[in-house]
Design an enzyme around this catalytic site. Structure first.
Site, PDB file in Angstrom:
ATOM      1  N   CYS A  54       1.008  -1.164   0.138  1.00  0.00           N
ATOM      2  CA  CYS A  54       0.124   0.156  -0.016  1.00  0.00           C
ATOM      3  C   CYS A  54       1.165   1.330   0.040  1.00  0.00           C
ATOM      4  O   CYS A  54       0.749   2.154  -0.802  1.00  0.00           O
ATOM      5  CB  CYS A  54      -0.951  -0.068   1.320  1.00  0.00           C
ATOM      6  SG  CYS A  54      -2.268  -1.312   1.340  1.00  0.00           S
TER       7      CYS A  54
ATOM      8  N   ARG B 136      -1.001   3.705  -2.254  1.00  0.00           N
ATOM      9  CA  ARG B 136      -2.183   3.635  -3.296  1.00  0.00           C
ATOM     10  C   ARG B 136      -3.527   3.093  -2.504  1.00  0.00           C
ATOM     11  O   ARG B 136      -4.371   3.432  -3.248  1.00  0.00           O
ATOM     12  CB  ARG B 136      -1.700   2.367  -4.103  1.00  0.00           C
ATOM     13  CG  ARG B 136      -1.626   1.053  -3.371  1.00  0.00           C
ATOM     14  CD  ARG B 136      -1.428   0.012  -4.259  1.00  0.00           C
ATOM     15  NE  ARG B 136      -1.555  -1.386  -3.472  1.00  0.00           N
ATOM     16  CZ  ARG B 136      -2.585  -1.655  -2.852  1.00  0.00           C
ATOM     17  NH1 ARG B 136      -3.836  -1.578  -3.292  1.00  0.00           N
ATOM     18  NH2 ARG B 136      -2.591  -2.957  -2.239  1.00  0.00           N
TER      19      ARG B 136
END
Length: 182
Positions: free
Chosen positions: A69, A93
């Site tokens: 992430c 993200r």
């Protein structure tokens, strides 16, 4: 394999390009230590625009339980009154806002403070860019309760030792969190 996450954050940061061996918690070849490279470039070329740690390794995504992430960390330096200040920008993200965001901010603060201490600078700014920020439906009731509460002031991070040669040389006792209320 149960209990194994694959070649995610730590592996990509410290051994990117090494061959990850599934199930053995091991790898072939040292790979590239991106953290050591950033420390070196901050030390010898502080105003470079290339102080980057990248966790998004397309060749390893299929071996990870969950793709990273936190995909990119970038450090930048500015100078104010002959003092160098270090900032950290993190591109994320995906963010589980209710459970993860507070932890992410805390982690960024500690990472920035450690890196600044290691290279003899002062921590300055955190810039946090989030692409997909969400709250899961099962968290809505708890999130509604949380936003009704009065927030506490932010704590401060202090490091009570001389800069160490490597980040892994720092110990928990070297880091002090002051004025932490919960």
């Amino acid at each position: 394999n149960v209990g194994e996450t694959g070649p995610i954050y730590g592996f990509q940061w410290r051994h990117t390009t090494a061959q990850y061996i599934q199930g053995k918690h091991n790898y072939e070849g040292e790979g590239i230590d991106q953290v050591a490279q950033v420390i070196e470039s901050l030390t010898y070329d502080p105003y470079s625009r290339r102080h980057i740690i990248n966790a998004w390794n397309v060749g390893d995504l299929d071996k990870m339980v969950l793709p990273p992430c936190h995909v990119l960390y970038m450090f930048s330096v500015c100078e104010i009154d002959n003092q160098k200040y270090l900032s950290l920008m993190m591109t994320q993200r995906s963010c589980d806002t209710f459970l993860g965001l507070g932890f992410n901010i805390c982690s960024l603060g500690i990472f920035l403070t450690l890196m600044a201490h290691r290279v003899g600078m002062k921590p300055y700014k955190i810039i946090h860019s989030i692409a997909d920020m969400h709250i899961y439906e099962t968290h809505m009731e708890a999130a509604s309760e949380q936003i009704q509460r009065k927030p506490y002031p932010f704590p401060y991070i202090k490091i009570n030792c001389a800069p160490k040669q490597k980040l892994e040389d720092y110990e928990f006792s070297d880091i002090k969190i002051e004025n932490y209320f919960h």
